[in-house]
Scaffold this motif. Structure first.
Motif, PDB file in Angstrom:
ATOM      1  N   ARG A  19       0.511  -1.932  10.649  1.00 43.26           N
ATOM      2  CA  ARG A  19      -0.304  -1.227  11.649  1.00 43.26           C
ATOM      3  C   ARG A  19      -1.480  -2.087  12.103  1.00 43.26           C
ATOM      4  NH1 ARG A  19      -0.603   3.985  13.327  1.00 43.26           N
ATOM      5  NH2 ARG A  19      -2.601   4.746  14.097  1.00 43.26           N
ATOM      6  N   ARG A  20      -1.926  -2.958  11.224  1.00 41.29           N
ATOM      7  CA  ARG A  20      -3.038  -3.842  11.553  1.00 41.29           C
ATOM      8  C   ARG A  20      -2.561  -5.098  12.285  1.00 41.29           C
ATOM      9  NH1 ARG A  20      -7.954  -3.009   9.321  1.00 41.29           N
ATOM     10  NH2 ARG A  20      -8.413  -5.238   9.448  1.00 41.29           N
ATOM     11  N   TRP A  22      -0.214  -7.395  11.182  1.00 40.14           N
ATOM     12  CA  TRP A  22       0.160  -8.533  10.348  1.00 40.14           C
ATOM     13  C   TRP A  22       1.611  -8.910  10.619  1.00 40.14           C
ATOM     14  CZ3 TRP A  22      -2.048  -8.542   4.716  1.00 40.14           C
ATOM     15  CH2 TRP A  22      -3.437  -8.369   4.777  1.00 40.14           C
ATOM     16  N   THR A  27       3.000  -8.982   5.519  1.00 38.69           N
ATOM     17  CA  THR A  27       3.129  -7.541   5.278  1.00 38.69           C
ATOM     18  C   THR A  27       3.914  -7.270   4.003  1.00 38.69           C
ATOM     19  OG1 THR A  27       3.004  -7.014   7.635  1.00 38.69           O
ATOM     20  CG2 THR A  27       4.080  -5.406   6.223  1.00 38.69           C
ATOM     21  N   THR A 157      -8.541  -8.637  -0.044  1.00 38.22           N
ATOM     22  CA  THR A 157      -7.276  -7.926   0.169  1.00 38.22           C
ATOM     23  C   THR A 157      -6.575  -7.680  -1.161  1.00 38.22           C
ATOM     24  OG1 THR A 157      -7.036  -8.938   2.350  1.00 38.22           O
ATOM     25  CG2 THR A 157      -5.058  -8.006   1.357  1.00 38.22           C
TER      26      THR A 157
END
Length: 336
Positions: A19-20, A22, A27, A157
């Motif tokens: 969704r971001r 990547w 991902t 992250t």
């Protein structure tokens, strides 16, 4: 539920990364790291191996499993399943993933202090056994974080993936056993008893098993989405054979959480057979391991499509088998 913990964390983390914006590789990497962290709380079952020391051959295989799980209850779902412990451990694991000589030394020193404090708190509250289990938890998390350090993921992250993995884990235990100690070392006033899906213990087990299957479907569907494949198209019609498993409801003792081995192993066996037995040859990718490029040695390696075909077909067979079993149980076996 061991598999479900990892797959749920994997799927949600991977979809969040997608969704971001990547790319596919990062991902999947983030999902794999989150899934690995989600398995760490169950390292506390390692203590259950001492239960096997009390098992005698005369007790049979069921006696061995009973001894194992009885021993596991001593420390299982306590310190390693705590949201408080996870909130402290996750940023420490993120610090372990820091790169660079100078920064890494300082970061790992801080991480070591935080993680050692968790071991010390467990020892002060519950003694050496809890400290030992916490030590296993810490060592496992450091191993995952050190592995993640070799990826393109930033330390922040990695820390967030650790937090999600550790915090998502306890919720999967609400229907399968005693609830975790959510706020260890503090008292946990909420969700102090198991969530009962149905008063009939067999239907409760079938419901818990269905939740696990749903999580696996979610994870595999996520893999298909991220690799541009259709999960429906990859399910072979041989999965329909799972419908024959409904007869097991008439032939075997109804399973419960206390005694479920015969049900779990047999229904998973149906999925394994339906997924693995194939009439046409599996698609393969040539691969050379020889040094002479002019005469490469072909090696058959299952393609991604082939692996997904086996996994999804087996999962579909188990799902069909579960529905068939539940229908036969409800119509012919369940008490009125």
């Amino acid at each position: 539920m061991f598999v479900g913990h990892a797959l749920l964390a994997f799927a949600v983390a991977a979809l969040a990364a997608e969704r971001r914006g990547w790319d596919g590789r990062r991902t999947l990497t983030l999902g794999a790291v989150a899934g690995a962290f989600a398995t760490i709380p169950d390292v506390d079952v390692a203590y259950a191996l001492v239960g096997l020391l009390e098992w005698r051959v005369a007790d049979g295989a069921l006696g061995a499993s009973t001894a194992f799980w009885d021993a596991s209850r001593v420390v299982h779902r306590s310190v390693t399943h705590s949201l408080v412990v996870g909130a402290i451990a996750a940023p420490a694991f993120g610090l372990v993933a820091v790169r660079g000589a100078g920064r890494a030394t300082l970061a790992r020193g801080v991480a070591g202090g935080l993680l050692l404090s968790l071991v010390g708190i467990a020892f002060a509250v519950d003694g050496p056994l809890a400290a030992f289990v916490t030590g296993l938890f810490v060592a496992s998390g450091i191993l995952v974080a050190a592995t993640a350090r070799r990826t393109s993921l930033s330390p922040t992250t990695v820390g967030l993936a650790a937090l999600w993995g550790l915090w998502s884990h306890p919720w999967g235990d609400l229907v399968t056993g005693s609830p975790p100690e959510w706020l260890y070392p503090f008292a946990s006033p909420v969700l102090s008893s198991r969530v009962v899906l149905h008063a009939d213990p067999t239907l409760h087990l079938l419901g818990a098993f269905a939740i696990e299957l749903a999580v696996i479907w979610f994870a595999l569907a996520t893999c298909c989405r991220l690799t541009g494949r259709s999960p429906v198209a990859l399910v072979d019609r041989r999965a329909a054979v799972g419908g024959a498993y409904g007869i097991a409801a008439l032939a075997a003792t109804p399973p419960t959480l206390a005694v479920s081995y015969h049900f779990v192993f047999s229904i998973l066996g149906v999925g394994l057979l339906c997924g693995a037995i194939r009439t046409p040859p599996s698609p393969t990718l040539p691969r050379s391991l020889g040094r002479d490029r002019r005469s490469p040695v072909p090696v058959s390696v299952p393609s991604v499509d082939s692996l997904l075909d086996v996994s999804l077909t087996g999962l579909a067979a188990v799902t069909i088998a579960l529905v068939a079993y539940a229908l036969v149980y409800l119509t012919a076996v369940a008490p009125a």
